[in-house]
Design a protein around this motif. Sequence first.
Motif, mmCIF file in Angstrom:
data_model
loop_
_atom_site.group_PDB
_atom_site.id
_atom_site.type_symbol
_atom_site.label_atom_id
_atom_site.label_comp_id
_atom_site.label_asym_id
_atom_site.label_seq_id
_atom_site.Cartn_x
_atom_site.Cartn_y
_atom_site.Cartn_z
ATOM 1 N N THR A 57 5.819 1.907 0.388
ATOM 2 C CA THR A 57 5.678 1.740 1.836
ATOM 3 C C THR A 57 6.980 2.060 2.553
ATOM 4 O OG1 THR A 57 4.014 0.010 1.468
ATOM 5 C CG2 THR A 57 5.033 0.117 3.644
ATOM 6 N N SER A 58 8.088 1.597 1.976
ATOM 7 C CA SER A 58 9.389 1.878 2.571
ATOM 8 C C SER A 58 9.733 3.364 2.487
ATOM 9 C CB SER A 58 10.464 1.045 1.871
ATOM 10 O OG SER A 58 11.740 1.329 2.384
ATOM 11 N N GLY A 61 8.347 5.939 5.089
ATOM 12 C CA GLY A 61 8.985 6.047 6.394
ATOM 13 C C GLY A 61 8.049 5.768 7.545
ATOM 14 N N GLU A 62 8.053 6.686 8.525
ATOM 15 C CA GLU A 62 7.251 6.502 9.737
ATOM 16 C C GLU A 62 5.760 6.417 9.435
ATOM 17 O OE1 GLU A 62 6.835 5.783 13.715
ATOM 18 O OE2 GLU A 62 8.729 6.079 12.631
ATOM 19 N N LYS A 63 5.306 7.197 8.439
ATOM 20 C CA LYS A 63 3.889 7.197 8.101
ATOM 21 C C LYS A 63 3.445 5.888 7.459
ATOM 22 C CE LYS A 63 3.614 12.213 7.483
ATOM 23 N NZ LYS A 63 3.306 13.312 6.527
ATOM 24 N N LYS A 65 4.542 2.837 8.406
ATOM 25 C CA LYS A 65 4.752 1.682 9.278
ATOM 26 C C LYS A 65 3.459 0.931 9.571
ATOM 27 C CE LYS A 65 9.082 2.883 11.550
ATOM 28 N NZ LYS A 65 9.770 3.104 12.841
ATOM 29 N N GLU A 66 2.368 1.658 9.752
ATOM 30 C CA GLU A 66 1.104 0.980 10.024
ATOM 31 C C GLU A 66 0.681 0.124 8.833
ATOM 32 O OE1 GLU A 66 -0.716 0.720 12.713
ATOM 33 O OE2 GLU A 66 0.756 1.876 13.860
ATOM 34 N N ARG A 69 2.811 -2.965 8.697
ATOM 35 C CA ARG A 69 2.343 -3.988 9.632
ATOM 36 C C ARG A 69 1.093 -4.681 9.104
ATOM 37 N NH1 ARG A 69 4.532 -0.514 13.773
ATOM 38 N NH2 ARG A 69 2.675 0.810 13.730
#
Length: 310
Positions: A57-58, A61-63, A65-66, A69
């Motif tokens: 998940t880290s 990156g941006e992809k 983030k969902e 969360r």
Amino acid sequence: PPAPGLNIPFDQPCVSGQENFVQQLVKAFTVADFSELLSRKNMLALIVFSMLVGLATSAAGEKGKEFARFLHSGNQVMLKVIGFIMYYAPVGLAAYFAHLVGVFGPQLLGTYVRAMVLYYPLAMAYFFLGFSFYAYLAGGMRGVRTYWTNILPAAFTAWGTGSSLATIPVNLEAARRIGVPQDIREVVLPIGATIHMDGSCLAAVLKMAVLFGLFKMSFSGWDMVLTVVGVAILSGTVISGIPSGGMLGEMLIISMFGFPLEAMPVITMIGTLVDPPATMVNSTGDTVASMLVARVLNGKNWIANRPANC
């Protein structure tokens, strides 16, 4: 043996096999099917999978983030679910243990007395002799003197609170007075408070000895020694730094050796009884570990060259 003559019948038999250490280690970290990750018998495999998911998940990156969360939201929901369950769980555990004490009280009392007579002197000997040796490796006789001059407040705090996490501020101050550089102590001590548990590893061996005596299983041989030491270290890494936080480690012991879940209250009480000295050894072991890290990173004269305001 801490449990001679202890005989408590359980509804479920012990299903521990005759695997050697390597086989048990592979079995502990792997599952044959994804659905088996949700079983209490495969706790370490679940931890490994969780770490892989977190790293992935880290790395996304941006992809990612969902999904991050979503994981955070799921974590909050599960904490609430566990919170609801824990309103009842202590009642059930206390009732079951009360039944055990009522029926097998004299046998359990003798086992607990023998366990305490063994553990407390051993933990104190390791605290004074083992940590003096580590401090000597880190800074010679000056390191030993500096360590024992500053460590007692942290030791008393850990003994009184039963929490490695609550001892972190006092431990950080002790490490500062000892001369451990800030960048080392502020990394080593918080990490150590969660995964470095000397005293809990000692207690895990004791719990395993009680369980093996309870189920009349052999507790000797090199394969068994390696297995017990390995499981003790693994249980120390999953134990939380809160008072009586060893329940997860106890669950790991139960699952790895195939003991019935009904045996858990027997060793849970041992964990409660040894918690003060175990937490003291856990916490102060982090401080001397930070000294050893300083010795490795900054050379043998680190304690003499430490800055005055470190």
